[in-house]
Design a protein around this motif. Structure first.
Motif, mmCIF file in Angstrom:
data_model
loop_
_atom_site.group_PDB
_atom_site.id
_atom_site.type_symbol
_atom_site.label_atom_id
_atom_site.label_comp_id
_atom_site.label_asym_id
_atom_site.label_seq_id
_atom_site.Cartn_x
_atom_site.Cartn_y
_atom_site.Cartn_z
ATOM 1 N N VAL A 490 1.012 -1.391 0.068
ATOM 2 C CA VAL A 490 0.172 -0.084 0.063
ATOM 3 C C VAL A 490 0.803 1.276 0.118
ATOM 4 N N ARG A 491 0.931 2.017 -1.166
ATOM 5 C CA ARG A 491 1.822 3.124 -0.978
ATOM 6 C C ARG A 491 0.515 4.377 -1.048
ATOM 7 N N VAL A 492 1.064 5.172 -0.068
ATOM 8 C CA VAL A 492 0.320 6.269 0.240
ATOM 9 C C VAL A 492 1.136 7.331 -0.338
ATOM 10 N N ASN A 493 0.409 8.115 -1.398
ATOM 11 C CA ASN A 493 1.271 9.341 -2.092
ATOM 12 C C ASN A 493 1.373 10.620 -1.172
ATOM 13 N N ALA A 494 2.178 11.405 -1.565
ATOM 14 C CA ALA A 494 2.166 12.591 -0.498
ATOM 15 C C ALA A 494 0.889 13.614 -0.242
ATOM 16 N N THR A 495 0.011 13.509 -1.436
ATOM 17 C CA THR A 495 -1.082 14.308 -1.191
ATOM 18 C C THR A 495 -2.488 13.217 -0.797
ATOM 19 N N GLY A 496 -2.002 12.241 -0.433
ATOM 20 C CA GLY A 496 -3.111 11.388 -0.037
ATOM 21 C C GLY A 496 -3.831 10.224 -0.453
ATOM 22 N N SER A 497 -3.521 10.360 -1.868
ATOM 23 C CA SER A 497 -3.999 9.268 -2.706
ATOM 24 C C SER A 497 -3.362 8.135 -2.387
ATOM 25 N N ILE A 498 -3.924 7.144 -2.787
ATOM 26 C CA ILE A 498 -3.193 5.673 -2.495
ATOM 27 C C ILE A 498 -3.079 4.669 -3.723
ATOM 28 N N TYR A 616 8.773 16.440 11.926
ATOM 29 C CA TYR A 616 8.533 15.301 11.977
ATOM 30 C C TYR A 616 9.665 14.401 12.851
ATOM 31 N N PRO A 617 9.360 13.411 13.434
ATOM 32 C CA PRO A 617 10.245 12.762 14.531
ATOM 33 C C PRO A 617 10.982 11.686 13.695
ATOM 34 N N LEU A 618 11.919 12.250 13.001
ATOM 35 C CA LEU A 618 12.853 11.650 11.998
ATOM 36 C C LEU A 618 13.833 10.479 12.772
ATOM 37 N N GLU A 619 14.007 10.849 14.144
ATOM 38 C CA GLU A 619 14.743 9.918 14.969
ATOM 39 C C GLU A 619 14.166 8.613 15.175
ATOM 40 N N SER A 620 12.802 8.723 15.287
ATOM 41 C CA SER A 620 12.098 7.600 15.620
ATOM 42 C C SER A 620 11.267 6.989 14.266
ATOM 43 N N ILE A 621 10.814 7.645 13.366
ATOM 44 C CA ILE A 621 9.961 7.167 12.485
ATOM 45 C C ILE A 621 10.622 7.685 11.028
ATOM 46 N N GLU A 622 10.731 6.492 10.194
ATOM 47 C CA GLU A 622 11.073 6.725 8.823
ATOM 48 C C GLU A 622 9.969 7.898 8.081
ATOM 49 N N PRO A 623 10.662 8.708 7.344
ATOM 50 C CA PRO A 623 9.521 9.283 6.509
ATOM 51 C C PRO A 623 8.830 8.406 5.540
ATOM 52 N N GLY A 624 7.815 8.928 4.765
ATOM 53 C CA GLY A 624 7.381 8.043 3.532
ATOM 54 C C GLY A 624 6.209 7.265 4.450
ATOM 55 N N LEU A 625 5.242 6.861 3.569
ATOM 56 C CA LEU A 625 4.231 6.165 3.980
ATOM 57 C C LEU A 625 3.812 5.139 2.887
ATOM 58 N N GLU A 626 4.492 3.915 3.002
ATOM 59 C CA GLU A 626 4.364 2.813 2.195
ATOM 60 C C GLU A 626 4.660 1.595 3.129
#
Ligand SMILES: Cc1cc2nc3c(=O)[nH]c(=O)nc-3n(C[C@H](O)[C@H](O)[C@H](O)COP(=O)(O)OP(=O)(O)OC[C@H]3O[C@@H](n4cnc5c(N)ncnc54)[C@H](O)[C@@H]3O)c2cc1C
Lengths: 789, 263
Positions: A490-498, A616-626
């Motif tokens: 499941v790849r969530v795109n930057a503007t929220g579509s999937i 963004y809590p980069l130290e604990s969560i990776e960026p991106g939503l996939e």
């Protein structure tokens, strides 16, 4: 009220826009610059020794690039089998080589001998007529019993036509025999489950492409499971590692099982493209499909039911001969065994079941799964023998079934045939059926028919199927050479579509619509924001594809699992942005809120944050939503239902007219009722087709008599009635996240015995009481013969 | 399909001339010939289309009954023969599907003489005349067994003349797959007697059931044939029906055709 576009809504199928406006892109629509055309020369005899193949004249003809024979495939593996069955004596099944092109012998009409590759298809076909092939014809072995009793050998090197002799549950064999000795009544029925030709609307096509500079192979093919083809062909036939082999199954025009398997033509075009350094295309003609697509069913069975003095089922015994055809198709060995013997408890609490299956090689086209696969064969014999028993005992077929049903308070129910049913309510579907079909009014309708000189009958059948195929560790123990999980990214795109990349494959089922409905419901965004991508090994995670009513139950579960990972991560991001504890974050209707506050972030706030991670809590969560998930089911799912067929027989001509067909199904939860009904309608048409019309027949020399639509009767719109279908008696599956069971095969599984039971009922009411069975298809000629012959 | 030349003459004489060449074959609606060519079972060098010849088109009343141009499609017969010969129009309207009816022609059907085709039964039961570019052939002489007719090589059917009966009906029992006639019976009652022609059933192609004709000429009612027996020995046996089954159908359908003619 279901949310528009969400779970439970009859959302129109988005893919139909392209299909109905001619914008579908099927494999035959793919034409690659410089492509060559392949024409297969196929055996016209069922069995013979190849003496000579002379390709010289053909190779000199205009446009011909090369004529291939088995000699060109010397270093290439055989077409593999994906399942190994073990015989009663502990030996493994006989597994003869299935070469890409016939080696030394031809074994069925349609067996490919040579392939002409030319600039145009017409040139290839012209040249094919100039290939000189000399074959010494051998006697064909057609009858399964003769085949195992010293008939000519299909494969000389394995020394027998008996592929395996399987017993299940072998440990129960003696106990079953004992029960039959003690029985108050035994009903015996000999029957044939007729061989069928799948005939999807789109015939098979394969296009092979090869990139010399990178060593990259691409196969475009009409497949229900491109990853399976990549694995089988790459690893076992052509020795191409996965990263150098891409398999694409674009829009596919129906499969019904026949497009699960890895076929010789796929390996051929892939290899030929590499040898010739040009793309090679093959498109099956309809006539070719009749002799080269794997066929379905073809069982000969003796089924016996033992009852005690109170009409309780004591034991069931089944002896089946299952036709494998000339070679083992990909999943052929498991159809008459693990998809058949494990279903013979049906909806009943029969304590003892024993099945013996002899799988036999004959000089016929290979047989494999066809819509339902094993389960229609199990259901047909079980529901026919119960009807026969009811008649012999003079009891109502409705009440005999009801008396022996597994009852709603008995779940989970351990059957004597390994499987454990999680949920069900057979009394409920039966009641629903009797209500919808106005069973109470049947006698009056029968009297009215009689006044018009027609015989009216009502036939009932119950079915259960094991779908959502399948727990990998279990099938591994049973001989599967693959896992049967499913996957999704499941790849969530930057503007929220999937964008969802699924390992399932849609070839008519409507995944692009239903899968989007599920995601829409889970996140609370509009379904139009979700795109479902399938069919290309280069962008989808390794998945096992679509068959066995598994897509939503297994593929959908993988998608739910991946989406839950997405939601969990999104909640973490939301917690950070709203400075709240993750545990307090709620997602509803596309909004993240903090419990007990009025803080709120939209779905798009979160997806943007994931891809533009400034705050963004980069130290604990990776960026991106996939996220990717693999789901391996812990059990099969068990759709079940009650089917009723009401029909009239014309006693003068034997013609049967179906007047009404009612289906009361339990599919668990339903995501899109319209699509479910469509699947049931299609399945019923196929089941009625098997029961009334379809029959693949070879003569004693192995020539296909039903070799075109002039003789092979497909059901047409006016052959089937308006259906009454219902799925309100739902007992949701307990072990997958959506509570779904699958609906793709039910219609084809449950309807044939309902039709035949109805014909027998009509004949009995008409006084033809000595008719105890008619084999399918119950054609006018057969029905008349049964009455008057 | 192999390559071929194509000509489309506008007169019968030109068509006959074109057909006198080696390897030339007439093409009418193409519903039989084109599929055969696609399967490479026929490979004519030249196809001579008969569909642009005005004299071979249309339905009209004339000497001796209803004249139908040989290149008239089934759909046109279904429409235009209705007022004059409803049973014939109904037969034409029951052939194949709309595409077949819009292309396929009566002349093509009769030249082909498929044992399961519908038109031969109407022609034989009506005692029609098959008119060619060189002669007139009585129906009783025209049909000579499976796919075999009295036509010579290159001879062209130009029209068919159907005497119009007092009463008639065609009853077809569909072969489940092809929906050609598994058996079809055409009954036609004329002042001079009743004719009964059967298609789809016999190994010898379309035939007249003379016993039924005699019985029905004496008494035109379904009951009149009740006592008759249809010999099954010459019937077709195939996937779709046994000999006994077809013999039964001949009798059942004849009764139904009489009933329909009387209705
Ligand atoms: C799907 C399908 C269903 C069908 N169902 C039925 C059915 O239910 N009942 C039925 O009766 N038929 C049926 N047919 C056959 C149909 O009626 C054809 O139209 C007919 O058999 C041939 O007619 P045609 O005009 O297409 O002839 P063509 O295919 O053009 O020609 C057939 C043969 O006749 C010759 N020929 C054509 N015209 C002449 C002429 N004027 N003089 C001399 N020779 C000539 C040709 O050379 C060729 O050999 C069906 C066909 C199809 C494809």
């Amino acid at each position: 009220m279901p949310k528009d576009g969400g779970i439970g809504a009859s959302t129109k199928r988005r893919e139909d826009v392209r299909f109905l406006t001619g914008k579908g892109r099927y494999t035959d629509d793919i034409n690659i610059r410089g492509q060559l055309h392949a024409h297969f020369i196929r055996s016209q005899v069922a069995h013979g020794t190849i003496r000579k193949i002379d390709t010289r004249d053909a190779e000199a003809m205009p446009g011909v690039v090369k004529v291939f024979t088995s000699a060109d495939f010397a270093g290439v593996g055989g077409i593999p089998t994906g399942w190994q069955v073990t015989s009663r004596d502990g030996s493994v099944m006989l597994e003869p080589k299935h070469p890409v092109l016939a080696e030394g012998k031809v074994r069925h009409v349609g067996d490919p001998i040579a392939v002409v590759v030319a600039e145009t298809l017409d040139q290839a076909r012209d040249a094919a007529e100039a290939v000189e092939i000399d074959i010494d014809e051998l006697p064909a072995v057609m009858d399964m019993k003769a085949a195992v009793q010293g008939g000519p050998l299909v494969h000389d090197e394995i020394g027998s036509n008996l592929c395996y002799d399987w017993g299940f549950v072998e440990e129960n064999r003696a106990a079953v025999d004992e029960a039959f000795k003690k029985a108050a009544h035994v009903t015996t029925l000999d029957l044939v489950n007729n061989r069928l030709i799948a005939n999807p609307m789109e015939p098979r096509v394969a296009v092979g492409d090869y990139e010399d500079h990178s060593g990259q192979h691409t196969l475009y093919t009409t497949s229900q499971n491109p990853h399976v083809i990549r694995l089988l062909m790459g690893a076992f036939v052509l020795s191409i590692p996965e990263h150098k082999l891409r398999v694409v199954a674009p829009d596919v025009g129906g499969g019904f099982g026949s497009k699960i398997y890895h076929y010789a033509e796929e390996a051929f075009v892939t290899k030929a493209a590499q040898i010739l350094k040009r793309p090679v295309k093959w498109t099956s003609s309809r006539s070719e499909a009749f002799i080269s697509d794997a066929q379905g069913r073809d069982h000969q069975t003796r089924i016996q039911l033992a009852l005690d003095a109170d009409n309780n089922f004591m034991a069931l015994r089944c002896e089946t001969y299952a036709n494998m055809g000339a070679y083992l198709s990909t999943f052929a060995p498991c159809i008459p065994t693990w998809l058949h013997g494990t279903l013979l408890a049906g909806n009943y609490k029969t304590p003892l079941v024993y099945t013996n299956v002899k799988a036999v090689f004959t000089n016929t086209v290979p047989v494999d799964a066809y819509r339902g696969a094993g389960r229609p064969e199990a259901t047909f014999q079980l529901e026919r023998v119960i009807d026969k028993a009811a008649r012999e005992l003079g009891v109502s077929p409705v009440e005999l079934r009801r008396k022996n049903f597994i009852k709603p308070d008995q779940y989970p129910y351990q059957t004597p045939v390994a499987v454990v049913y999680d949920t069900g309510n057979y009394d409920a579907t039966l009641d629903k059926l009797l209500e919808l079909s106005d069973y109470a009014g049947f006698e009056a309708r029968a009297a009215e028919s009689k006044a018009r000189g027609k015989l009216r009958g009502f036939g009932l059948a119950h079915y259960i199927e094991a779908c959502g195929i399948a727990p990998s560790n279990l099938v591994g123990q049973l001989g599967a050479r693959a896992g049967l999980y499913e996957s999704a990214t499941v790849r969530v795109n930057a503007t929220g579509s999937i964008t969802v990349f699924t390992g399932s494959h849609s070839h008519g089922q409507g995944h692009e619509t239903t899968f989007a409905q599920v995601i829409s419901d889970m996140i609370g965004i509009d379904a139009s924001q979700v795109e479902i991508v399938h069919g290309d090994t280069s962008n989808t995670p390794m998945g096992m594809g679509t068959y066995g009513s598994r897509s939503l139950a297994v593929g959908g579960s993988a998608m739910v699992k991946a989406t839950n990972k997405i939601i969990n991560k999104a909640k973490k991001i939301a917690a950070h942005l709203m400075e709240a504890s993750e545990a307090d974050i709620e997602l509803k209707d596309g909004k993240f809120t903090v419990a007990g506050t009025d803080k709120e972030k939209t779905w798009v706030d979160i997806t943007l944050a994931a891809y533009v991670p400034h705050n963004y809590p980069l130290e604990s969560i990776e960026p991106g939503l996939e996220e990717t998930a693999f789901y391996d089911p812990s059990n099969f799912t068990y759709p079940a239902g009650a089917y009723g067929c009401e029909l009239e027989v014309d006693p003068e001509t034997g013609k049967v007219e179906i007047l009404a067909f009612t289906a009361a199904d339990d599919f668990g939860n339903v995501v899109n009722p319209m699509i479910v009904e469509g699947q049931v309608h299609g399945g019923l048409a196929q089941g009625i087709g098997q029961a009334m019309l379809e029959h693949c027949v070879f003569d004693e020399n192995g020539q296909l008599l039903s070799g075109s639509f002039m003789d092979y009767a497909m059901p047409r719109a006016d052959d089937v009635p308006f259906y009454s279908v219902d799925h309100s008696c739902a007992t949701p599956c307990t072990h997958n996240p959506l509570g779904v069971k699958g609906c793709g095969e039910a219609g084809a599984i449950g309807s044939p015995p309902a039709v035949v039971n109805a014909v027998l009922d009509a004949l009995h009411r008409g006084g033809f009481t000595n008719v105890t069975h008619i084999d399918m298809p119950v054609s006018p000629s057969r029905v008349w013969q049964a009455m008057h012959g | 399909m192999h390559n071929f030349d194509f000509v489309k003459p506008s007169t019968i004489a030109d068509a006959a001339q074109a057909l006198s060449h080696e390897g030339a074959q007439a093409l009418s609606g193409g519903q039989t010939l084109i599929p055969t060519m696609k399967q490479r079972l026929a490979a004519p060098a030249t196809l001579v289309s008969l569909t642009a010849i005005p004299e071979m088109q249309g339905v009209c009343l004339g000497d001796g009954g209803l004249h139908i141009g040989a290149a008239t499609p089934h759909a046109v017969v279904a429409r235009e023969a209705k007022a004059h010969y409803p049973a014939l129009a109904a037969l034409a309207g029951g052939i194949g599907d709309p595409a077949v009816r819009n292309r396929g022609t009566i002349g093509g059907s009769l030249a082909n003489n498929d044992p399961a085709a519908c038109y031969p039964s109407a022609v034989l039961a009506s005692g029609a005349t098959v008119v060619t570019n060189t002669r007139k052939i009585a129906a009783d002489d025209y049909f000579q067994g499976l796919f075999s007719t009295a036509l010579h090589d290159g001879e062209i059917i130009t029209s068919i003349v159907f005497p119009i009966p007092e009463k008639a009906a065609y009853v077809k029992f569909d072969q489940p797959a092809s929906r050609f006639a598994l058996t079809g019976v055409f009954v036609a009652k004329y002042a001079g007697g009743v004719r009964v022609a059967v298609t789809g059933a016999s190994q010898d192609g379309v035939f007249r059931w003379k016993d039924a004709e005699a019985a029905l000429s004496a008494d035109f009612s379904p009951a009149a044939i009740k006592g008759l027996a249809m010999e099954s020995g010459t019937m077709i046996h195939d996937l779709h029906g046994t000999q006994a089954y077809r013999a039964n159908l001949v009798k059942v359908l004849t009764g139904r055709a009489v009933a329909a003619a009387l209705a």
